[in-house]
Design a protein around this motif. Structure first.
Motif, PDB file in Angstrom:
ATOM      1  N   GLY A  51      -5.327  -3.800  -9.694  1.00 25.65           N
ATOM      2  CA  GLY A  51      -5.516  -3.043  -8.464  1.00 25.65           C
ATOM      3  C   GLY A  51      -4.435  -2.010  -8.273  1.00 25.65           C
ATOM      4  N   TYR A  52      -4.337  -1.487  -7.067  1.00 31.64           N
ATOM      5  CA  TYR A  52      -3.343  -0.436  -6.818  1.00 31.64           C
ATOM      6  C   TYR A  52      -1.925  -0.947  -7.010  1.00 31.64           C
ATOM      7  N   ALA A  53      -1.681  -2.224  -6.661  1.00 28.41           N
ATOM      8  CA  ALA A  53      -0.332  -2.773  -6.820  1.00 28.41           C
ATOM      9  C   ALA A  53       0.077  -2.810  -8.285  1.00 28.41           C
ATOM     10  N   ASP A  54      -0.856  -3.212  -9.154  1.00 31.84           N
ATOM     11  CA  ASP A  54      -0.564  -3.231 -10.591  1.00 31.84           C
ATOM     12  C   ASP A  54      -0.258  -1.828 -11.103  1.00 31.84           C
ATOM     13  N   LEU A  55      -1.029  -0.857 -10.646  1.00 27.97           N
ATOM     14  CA  LEU A  55      -0.836   0.516 -11.110  1.00 27.97           C
ATOM     15  C   LEU A  55       0.483   1.094 -10.604  1.00 27.97           C
ATOM     16  N   ILE A  56       0.856   0.744  -9.378  1.00 25.71           N
ATOM     17  CA  ILE A  56       2.164   1.161  -8.868  1.00 25.71           C
ATOM     18  C   ILE A  56       3.263   0.553  -9.731  1.00 25.71           C
ATOM     19  N   ALA A  57       3.146  -0.747  -9.995  1.00 27.26           N
ATOM     20  CA  ALA A  57       4.157  -1.443 -10.789  1.00 27.26           C
ATOM     21  C   ALA A  57       4.255  -0.860 -12.190  1.00 27.26           C
ATOM     22  N   LEU A  58       3.123  -0.566 -12.785  1.00 25.26           N
ATOM     23  CA  LEU A  58       3.124  -0.027 -14.139  1.00 25.26           C
ATOM     24  C   LEU A  58       3.712   1.374 -14.194  1.00 25.26           C
ATOM     25  N   VAL A 201       0.904   4.659   4.488  1.00 23.80           N
ATOM     26  CA  VAL A 201       0.298   5.330   3.335  1.00 23.80           C
ATOM     27  C   VAL A 201      -1.161   5.632   3.645  1.00 23.80           C
ATOM     28  N   PRO A 202      -1.493   6.885   3.981  1.00 19.23           N
ATOM     29  CA  PRO A 202      -2.890   7.235   4.242  1.00 19.23           C
ATOM     30  C   PRO A 202      -3.688   7.260   2.944  1.00 19.23           C
ATOM     31  N   VAL A 203      -4.770   6.531   2.933  1.00 27.65           N
ATOM     32  CA  VAL A 203      -5.616   6.415   1.741  1.00 27.65           C
ATOM     33  C   VAL A 203      -6.935   7.159   1.911  1.00 27.65           C
ATOM     34  N   SER A 204      -7.441   7.198   3.132  1.00 33.28           N
ATOM     35  CA  SER A 204      -8.775   7.754   3.382  1.00 33.28           C
ATOM     36  C   SER A 204      -8.942   9.212   2.946  1.00 33.28           C
ATOM     37  N   PRO A 205      -7.912  10.090   3.013  1.00 36.04           N
ATOM     38  CA  PRO A 205      -8.129  11.474   2.584  1.00 36.04           C
ATOM     39  C   PRO A 205      -8.570  11.607   1.124  1.00 36.04           C
ATOM     40  N   ALA A 232      -3.097   4.044  -5.510  1.00 36.96           N
ATOM     41  CA  ALA A 232      -1.748   4.048  -6.087  1.00 36.96           C
ATOM     42  C   ALA A 232      -1.117   5.425  -5.977  1.00 36.96           C
ATOM     43  N   ASN A 233      -1.891   6.457  -6.251  1.00 32.38           N
ATOM     44  CA  ASN A 233      -1.353   7.817  -6.140  1.00 32.38           C
ATOM     45  C   ASN A 233      -1.087   8.193  -4.683  1.00 32.38           C
ATOM     46  N   SER A 234      -1.862   7.628  -3.753  1.00 33.35           N
ATOM     47  CA  SER A 234      -1.572   7.835  -2.332  1.00 33.35           C
ATOM     48  C   SER A 234      -0.219   7.243  -1.981  1.00 33.35           C
ATOM     49  N   PHE A 235       0.081   6.094  -2.574  1.00 34.72           N
ATOM     50  CA  PHE A 235       1.391   5.482  -2.359  1.00 34.72           C
ATOM     51  C   PHE A 235       2.505   6.407  -2.839  1.00 34.72           C
ATOM     52  N   PHE A 236       2.359   6.961  -4.034  1.00 31.42           N
ATOM     53  CA  PHE A 236       3.417   7.809  -4.580  1.00 31.42           C
ATOM     54  C   PHE A 236       3.532   9.134  -3.824  1.00 31.42           C
ATOM     55  N   TYR A 239       5.945   7.642  -1.331  1.00 31.24           N
ATOM     56  CA  TYR A 239       7.148   7.054  -1.936  1.00 31.24           C
ATOM     57  C   TYR A 239       7.989   8.094  -2.672  1.00 31.24           C
ATOM     58  N   ALA A 240       7.327   8.976  -3.403  1.00 26.30           N
ATOM     59  CA  ALA A 240       8.039   9.997  -4.186  1.00 26.30           C
ATOM     60  C   ALA A 240       7.260  11.301  -4.132  1.00 26.30           C
ATOM     61  N   PRO A 241       7.306  11.996  -2.984  1.00 29.46           N
ATOM     62  CA  PRO A 241       6.536  13.243  -2.822  1.00 29.46           C
ATOM     63  C   PRO A 241       6.842  14.243  -3.926  1.00 29.46           C
ATOM     64  N   GLY A 242       5.778  14.821  -4.461  1.00 28.98           N
ATOM     65  CA  GLY A 242       5.944  15.823  -5.498  1.00 28.98           C
ATOM     66  C   GLY A 242       6.019  15.264  -6.899  1.00 28.98           C
TER      67      GLY A 242
END
Length: 303
Positions: A51-58, A201-205, A232-236, A239-242
């Motif tokens: 899921g998104y957590a795994d992809l963030i971790a990876l 973390v807004p995901v809906s957009p 996961a990309n919404s998180f980044f 978390y790390a804009p740009g």
């Protein structure tokens, strides 16, 4: 089943990591994912996958920034109350204290069971009053959840994940009212996050209300791996804009998800093995004469 699912989470992460080499020695980020089925990585076909957590971790691992990762406290179906109750467990408290990045997915299971999805006719319906009570409950529980996490670990960066519209297959005229309710849910999560000094973390957009390619099963609200990649990309984005996005090619390297039926069978087998192992010890203890036991000592012997 939940106990066995946790073990498979670890296996799943290691399997993915083996096909995505690290750039440098992992160090720095201790990441814990709390919450519901989205944090757990449930697929649209009653499976547990990446899921998104795994992809963030990876992604953190690939950049050499990951020290540890756990999503063993995320369970399908969990409401805000159940996620909050997790914090009463010493093991959860220990993981939260050691984490410096925490994501939370909670709130959808308070609201979505009140929405009836007729996937055949493409119709949505719900009762406004029960939905309003559910949303008020989310606000109360989310506030307490964030407060308790802050008390356990004031230094951790907390990221409250928003929700996407999970009914892209219904008729257009049935979308607006449910979209509004989900919008209120996201607003509540954002307000409570900001009030607690956490990040929303807004995901809906990234999904919109017509993301059939990301939520492919009209009978199920969970995204596929492409949908989790968007989360996961919404998180980044926060978390790390740009920073560069996680590329879609990563999805080709993910291991196959594990069906619930297989997890259930594995859990039943594990429980039988534990019962067999416990029998000799239990008999031995039962055969021992207990003389002069004070109240409660027998429980100490039997643990």
């Amino acid at each position: 089943m939940k106990k066995r699912v946790c073990l498979h989470f670890i296996v799943l992460l290691l399997a993915v990591a083996s096909v995505w080499p690290m750039k440098a020695e992992a160090a720095g980020v201790h990441y814990v994912a709390l919450g519901d089925s989205l944090a757990a990585g449930q697929t649209p076909n009653k499976e547990i996958g990446a899921g998104y957590a795994d992809l963030i971790a990876l992604s953190l691992q690939q950049s050499g920034n990951l020290a540890s990762f756990s999503k063993k406290w995320a369970f399908p179906g969990y409401t805000t109350e159940q996620v909050l109750e997790q914090l009463d467990k010493k093991e959860v408290q220990q993981d939260v204290r050691q984490a410096n990045v925490i994501t939370i997915s909670a709130g959808a299971n308070d609201l979505l069971p009140l929405i009836q999805n007729d996937s055949v006719r493409g119709i949505l319906s719900y009762e406004p009053i029960p939905a309003a009570f559910a949303l008020n409950r989310v606000r109360k529980n989310y506030s307490q959840l964030l407060s308790e996490i802050k008390q356990l670990n004031p230094q951790a960066e907390i990221y409250a994940m928003g929700y996407y519209f999970p009914y892209p297959h219904v008729k257009e005229q049935h979308k607006p009212s449910v979209e509004e309710q989900l919008g209120i849910l996201n607003q509540i999560i954002q307000q409570e996050a900001e009030r607690a000094g956490a990040n929303f973390v807004p995901v809906s957009p990234r999904f919109g209300n017509d993301a059939k390619s990301l939520v492919p099963n009209a009978k199920d609200v969970h995204p596929n791996t492409a949908g989790y990649l968007q989360m996961a990309n919404s998180f980044f984005d926060v978390y790390a804009p740009g920073s560069p996005e996680i590329p879609e090619q990563v999805l080709n390297a993910l291991p196959a998800p594990i069906p619930f039926s297989e997890l259930t069978a594995s859990q039943e087998e594990e429980e039988k093995e534990e019962e067999v192992k416990a029998e000799p010890e239990e008999v031995a203890i039962a055969d021992q004469p207990i003389k002069g036991c004070k109240r409660g000592e027998e429980f100490l012997v039997r643990r």
